[in-house]
Design an enzyme around this catalytic site. Sequence first.
Site, PDB file in Angstrom:
ATOM      1  N   GLY A   1      -1.089   4.845   0.478  1.00  0.00           N
ATOM      2  CA  GLY A   1       0.133   6.418   0.692  1.00  0.00           C
ATOM      3  C   GLY A   1       0.669   5.971   2.813  1.00  0.00           C
ATOM      4  N   CYS A   2       0.720   6.662   2.870  1.00  0.00           N
ATOM      5  CA  CYS A   2       1.325   6.858   3.971  1.00  0.00           C
ATOM      6  C   CYS A   2       0.468   5.239   4.845  1.00  0.00           C
ATOM      7  CB  CYS A   2       1.681   8.099   4.722  1.00  0.00           C
ATOM      8  SG  CYS A   2       2.187   7.998   7.011  1.00  0.00           S
ATOM      9  N   PHE A   3       1.370   4.521   5.852  1.00  0.00           N
ATOM     10  CA  PHE A   3       1.344   4.279   6.885  1.00  0.00           C
ATOM     11  C   PHE A   3       0.180   4.545   7.993  1.00  0.00           C
ATOM     12  CE2 PHE A   3       5.200   1.547   6.745  1.00  0.00           C
ATOM     13  CZ  PHE A   3       5.395   2.362   7.904  1.00  0.00           C
TER      14      PHE A   3
END
Length: 182
Positions: free
Chosen positions: A11-13
């Site tokens: 997902g979001c880094f």
Amino acid sequence: MTMATAILGGGCFWCTEAVFEELEGVSAVKSGYAGGQVPNPTYEAVCTGRTGHAEVIAVTYDPAVISYADLLRVFFATHDPTTLNRQGNDVGTQYRSTIMPANEEEAKTARAVMAEIEARGAWGAPLVTKIEPLDVFYPAEDYHDDYFARNPNAGYCRVIIAPKVAKMRKEFIDRLKKTPAA
């Protein structure tokens, strides 16, 4: 000391970077993009979902301190690997759950850890994590580096990232970096 690099997308880094930075044996975590068709992608382009890239992190680690398998166990415990192309409100192929092994040995380890997680029923649903070949890792723009550390009071950080970091600290307390005594 021989260092290795693991490429993971959960997902979001910003979330995955914050989790992995605290692990003993991890010397660096860099946000970036991989798995797409457009050379030298930008954050803005990747966010459209049209480049084919996933938001990933490159985790530089010492395999003598933490194994690739243990990195994957942390990875699977700190994001939802059962939702296709989605992590919470972040939706699109750029947020897919992915492991990009450097070689066949890492791919074999990834498959074994996934089987272990599935057998344990850890998520109560089948894993949709993709094991994809790594073509090129493109480092993300510098303003993404240490995002959680630099913005702990931002809404996204408090609501989304902080609980993931807290979960990791609780479940993997024996894997946390040791802080020097004062």
